[in-house]
Design a protein around this motif. Structure first.
Motif, PDB file in Angstrom:
ATOM      1  N   LEU A  31       0.826  -1.214   0.000  1.00  0.00           N
ATOM      2  CA  LEU A  31       0.000   0.000   0.000  1.00  0.00           C
ATOM      3  C   LEU A  31       0.856   1.259   0.000  1.00  0.00           C
ATOM      4  CD1 LEU A  31      -2.868  -1.012   2.459  1.00  0.00           C
ATOM      5  CD2 LEU A  31      -3.007  -0.720  -0.017  1.00  0.00           C
ATOM      6  N   SER A  32       1.969   1.222   0.729  1.00  0.00           N
ATOM      7  CA  SER A  32       2.839   2.395   0.740  1.00  0.00           C
ATOM      8  C   SER A  32       3.487   2.604  -0.620  1.00  0.00           C
ATOM      9  CB  SER A  32       3.897   2.276   1.837  1.00  0.00           C
ATOM     10  OG  SER A  32       4.829   1.260   1.550  1.00  0.00           O
ATOM     11  N   ARG A  33       3.772   1.527  -1.338  1.00  0.00           N
ATOM     12  CA  ARG A  33       4.312   1.660  -2.695  1.00  0.00           C
ATOM     13  C   ARG A  33       3.282   2.302  -3.625  1.00  0.00           C
ATOM     14  NH1 ARG A  33       9.586  -0.088  -4.172  1.00  0.00           N
ATOM     15  NH2 ARG A  33      10.447  -0.795  -2.214  1.00  0.00           N
ATOM     16  N   VAL A  34       2.019   1.915  -3.481  1.00  0.00           N
ATOM     17  CA  VAL A  34       0.960   2.522  -4.294  1.00  0.00           C
ATOM     18  C   VAL A  34       0.889   4.017  -4.022  1.00  0.00           C
ATOM     19  CG1 VAL A  34      -1.532   2.611  -4.703  1.00  0.00           C
ATOM     20  CG2 VAL A  34      -0.389   0.400  -4.465  1.00  0.00           C
ATOM     21  N   LEU A  35       0.885   4.409  -2.748  1.00  0.00           N
ATOM     22  CA  LEU A  35       0.825   5.834  -2.402  1.00  0.00           C
ATOM     23  C   LEU A  35       2.091   6.568  -2.840  1.00  0.00           C
ATOM     24  CD1 LEU A  35      -0.807   5.697   1.146  1.00  0.00           C
ATOM     25  CD2 LEU A  35      -1.878   6.344  -1.014  1.00  0.00           C
ATOM     26  N   GLY A  36       3.242   5.949  -2.671  1.00  0.00           N
ATOM     27  CA  GLY A  36       4.496   6.571  -3.081  1.00  0.00           C
ATOM     28  C   GLY A  36       4.569   6.781  -4.578  1.00  0.00           C
ATOM     29  N   ILE A  37       4.119   5.803  -5.346  1.00  0.00           N
ATOM     30  CA  ILE A  37       4.088   5.943  -6.802  1.00  0.00           C
ATOM     31  C   ILE A  37       3.079   7.018  -7.196  1.00  0.00           C
ATOM     32  CG2 ILE A  37       3.384   4.782  -8.939  1.00  0.00           C
ATOM     33  CD1 ILE A  37       4.721   2.248  -7.798  1.00  0.00           C
ATOM     34  N   GLY A  38       1.945   7.043  -6.519  1.00  0.00           N
ATOM     35  CA  GLY A  38       0.941   8.066  -6.815  1.00  0.00           C
ATOM     36  C   GLY A  38       1.456   9.466  -6.570  1.00  0.00           C
ATOM     37  N   LEU A  39       2.205   9.656  -5.496  1.00  0.00           N
ATOM     38  CA  LEU A  39       2.753  10.975  -5.208  1.00  0.00           C
ATOM     39  C   LEU A  39       3.858  11.363  -6.182  1.00  0.00           C
ATOM     40  CD1 LEU A  39       2.952  11.086  -1.323  1.00  0.00           C
ATOM     41  CD2 LEU A  39       1.458  12.384  -2.804  1.00  0.00           C
ATOM     42  N   SER A  40       4.558  10.400  -6.704  1.00  0.00           N
ATOM     43  CA  SER A  40       5.702  10.682  -7.580  1.00  0.00           C
ATOM     44  C   SER A  40       5.386  10.529  -9.058  1.00  0.00           C
ATOM     45  CB  SER A  40       6.853   9.739  -7.213  1.00  0.00           C
ATOM     46  OG  SER A  40       7.199   9.893  -5.866  1.00  0.00           O
ATOM     47  N   TRP A  41       4.175  10.140  -9.401  1.00  0.00           N
ATOM     48  CA  TRP A  41       3.854   9.803 -10.774  1.00  0.00           C
ATOM     49  C   TRP A  41       4.019  10.986 -11.724  1.00  0.00           C
ATOM     50  CZ3 TRP A  41       3.936   5.701 -13.456  1.00  0.00           C
ATOM     51  CH2 TRP A  41       3.387   5.683 -14.737  1.00  0.00           C
ATOM     52  N   SER A  42       3.583  12.164 -11.337  1.00  0.00           N
ATOM     53  CA  SER A  42       3.692  13.299 -12.249  1.00  0.00           C
ATOM     54  C   SER A  42       5.155  13.641 -12.527  1.00  0.00           C
ATOM     55  CB  SER A  42       2.948  14.511 -11.702  1.00  0.00           C
ATOM     56  OG  SER A  42       3.511  14.927 -10.473  1.00  0.00           O
ATOM     57  N   ILE A  43       6.014  13.511 -11.531  1.00  0.00           N
ATOM     58  CA  ILE A  43       7.442  13.764 -11.728  1.00  0.00           C
ATOM     59  C   ILE A  43       8.039  12.707 -12.662  1.00  0.00           C
ATOM     60  CG2 ILE A  43       9.686  13.837 -10.574  1.00  0.00           C
ATOM     61  CD1 ILE A  43       8.162  14.872  -8.090  1.00  0.00           C
ATOM     62  N   LEU A  44       7.711  11.444 -12.413  1.00  0.00           N
ATOM     63  CA  LEU A  44       8.214  10.358 -13.261  1.00  0.00           C
ATOM     64  C   LEU A  44       7.697  10.487 -14.686  1.00  0.00           C
ATOM     65  CD1 LEU A  44       9.756   7.679 -13.477  1.00  0.00           C
ATOM     66  CD2 LEU A  44       7.646   6.535 -12.809  1.00  0.00           C
ATOM     67  N   SER A  45       6.428  10.788 -14.829  1.00  0.00           N
ATOM     68  CA  SER A  45       5.831  10.938 -16.153  1.00  0.00           C
ATOM     69  C   SER A  45       6.472  12.088 -16.921  1.00  0.00           C
ATOM     70  CB  SER A  45       4.327  11.170 -16.002  1.00  0.00           C
ATOM     71  OG  SER A  45       3.741  11.448 -17.236  1.00  0.00           O
ATOM     72  N   GLN A  46       6.724  13.179 -16.231  1.00  0.00           N
ATOM     73  CA  GLN A  46       7.364  14.335 -16.862  1.00  0.00           C
ATOM     74  C   GLN A  46       8.775  13.983 -17.327  1.00  0.00           C
ATOM     75  OE1 GLN A  46       7.536  17.763 -14.357  1.00  0.00           O
ATOM     76  NE2 GLN A  46       8.723  18.956 -15.798  1.00  0.00           N
ATOM     77  N   ARG A  47       9.514  13.267 -16.514  1.00  0.00           N
ATOM     78  CA  ARG A  47      10.882  12.898 -16.889  1.00  0.00           C
ATOM     79  C   ARG A  47      10.907  11.901 -18.039  1.00  0.00           C
ATOM     80  NH1 ARG A  47      13.814  12.519 -11.010  1.00  0.00           N
ATOM     81  NH2 ARG A  47      13.725  14.751 -10.597  1.00  0.00           N
ATOM     82  N   LEU A  48       9.959  10.969 -18.060  1.00  0.00           N
ATOM     83  CA  LEU A  48       9.927   9.979 -19.133  1.00  0.00           C
ATOM     84  C   LEU A  48       9.475  10.588 -20.459  1.00  0.00           C
ATOM     85  CD1 LEU A  48       8.436   6.861 -17.315  1.00  0.00           C
ATOM     86  CD2 LEU A  48      10.775   7.179 -18.098  1.00  0.00           C
ATOM     87  N   SER A  49       8.473  11.456 -20.407  1.00  0.00           N
ATOM     88  CA  SER A  49       7.919  11.995 -21.645  1.00  0.00           C
ATOM     89  C   SER A  49       8.550  13.314 -22.069  1.00  0.00           C
ATOM     90  CB  SER A  49       6.412  12.197 -21.496  1.00  0.00           C
ATOM     91  OG  SER A  49       6.150  13.252 -20.587  1.00  0.00           O
ATOM     92  N   GLY A  50       9.134  14.031 -21.129  1.00  0.00           N
ATOM     93  CA  GLY A  50       9.695  15.334 -21.437  1.00  0.00           C
ATOM     94  C   GLY A  50       8.659  16.431 -21.473  1.00  0.00           C
ATOM     95  N   GLN A  51       7.405  16.089 -21.168  1.00  0.00           N
ATOM     96  CA  GLN A  51       6.332  17.073 -21.180  1.00  0.00           C
ATOM     97  C   GLN A  51       6.025  17.506 -19.759  1.00  0.00           C
ATOM     98  OE1 GLN A  51       3.091  15.124 -23.099  1.00  0.00           O
ATOM     99  NE2 GLN A  51       3.916  15.442 -25.149  1.00  0.00           N
ATOM    100  N   ALA A  52       5.787  18.766 -19.577  1.00  0.00           N
ATOM    101  CA  ALA A  52       5.431  19.293 -18.257  1.00  0.00           C
ATOM    102  C   ALA A  52       3.960  19.048 -17.992  1.00  0.00           C
ATOM    103  CB  ALA A  52       5.726  20.781 -18.189  1.00  0.00           C
ATOM    104  N   THR A  53       3.626  18.820 -16.742  1.00  0.00           N
ATOM    105  CA  THR A  53       2.241  18.661 -16.340  1.00  0.00           C
ATOM    106  C   THR A  53       1.775  19.967 -15.717  1.00  0.00           C
ATOM    107  OG1 THR A  53       3.259  16.796 -15.204  1.00  0.00           O
ATOM    108  CG2 THR A  53       0.954  16.660 -15.564  1.00  0.00           C
ATOM    109  N   VAL A  54       0.617  20.413 -16.111  1.00  0.00           N
ATOM    110  CA  VAL A  54       0.071  21.662 -15.597  1.00  0.00           C
ATOM    111  C   VAL A  54      -1.287  21.375 -15.024  1.00  0.00           C
ATOM    112  CG1 VAL A  54      -0.593  24.012 -16.179  1.00  0.00           C
ATOM    113  CG2 VAL A  54       1.343  22.948 -17.347  1.00  0.00           C
ATOM    114  N   ASP A  55      -1.532  21.855 -13.808  1.00  0.00           N
ATOM    115  CA  ASP A  55      -2.860  21.702 -13.220  1.00  0.00           C
ATOM    116  C   ASP A  55      -3.829  22.629 -13.899  1.00  0.00           C
ATOM    117  OD1 ASP A  55      -2.172  19.776 -11.401  1.00  0.00           O
ATOM    118  OD2 ASP A  55      -1.685  21.203  -9.822  1.00  0.00           O
TER     119      ASP A  55
END
Length: 131
Positions: free
Chosen positions: A103-127
């Motif tokens: 469960l902590s891995r799920v929450l940790g990935i959820g908190l870090s997903w936008s950072i990881l996604s941005q680094r993998l795709s090179g696209q910035a995420t904007v709220d």
């Protein structure tokens, strides 16, 4: 490093709330609610706020389906380890710690997903901001 800190925060939150040792909020609250009800309520509310922050951020970044998918991946990993004989299901304390870890891995990935996604795709995420 950022993921590690976020995951450790999620692990600490879950472990402080409940774990198989005598040192958890739930066991302390069960033992002290008659004599220290105000502290039990205060700490319970603080834990609730922390859970809301973690869950809201995880739901925002992964969504419900993403959370279920990440949880299913960790469940499958545990299943494989049990199937191969690396883990045994006879120790209930270990099973609880594995659940907290997953469960902590799920929450940790959820908190870090936008950072990881941005680094993998090179696209910035904007709220999305409504005026």
């Amino acid at each position: 490093m950022v993921f590690l800190v976020r995951w450790l925060g999620a692990f600490a939150l879950l472990a402080v709330t409940f774990n198989p040792t005598p040192w958890s909020f739930t066991r302390w609250a069960q033992a002290q609610y008659t004599t220290q009800l105000s502290l039990v309520v205060l700490f319970g509310l603080l834990l609730t706020v922390a859970y809301l922050i973690y869950l809201a951020a995880t739901l925002r970044s992964l969504g419900l389906f993403g959370m279920l998918l990440v949880a299913a991946v960790f469940g499958a990993v545990i299943w494989v380890l049990v199937d191969w004989g690396v883990l045994a299901t006879t120790n209930s304390a270990m099973n609880i710690w594995l659940g907290i870890l997953a469960l902590s891995r799920v929450l940790g990935i959820g908190l870090s997903w936008s950072i990881l996604s941005q680094r993998l795709s090179g696209q910035a995420t904007v709220d999305k901001v409504d005026d």
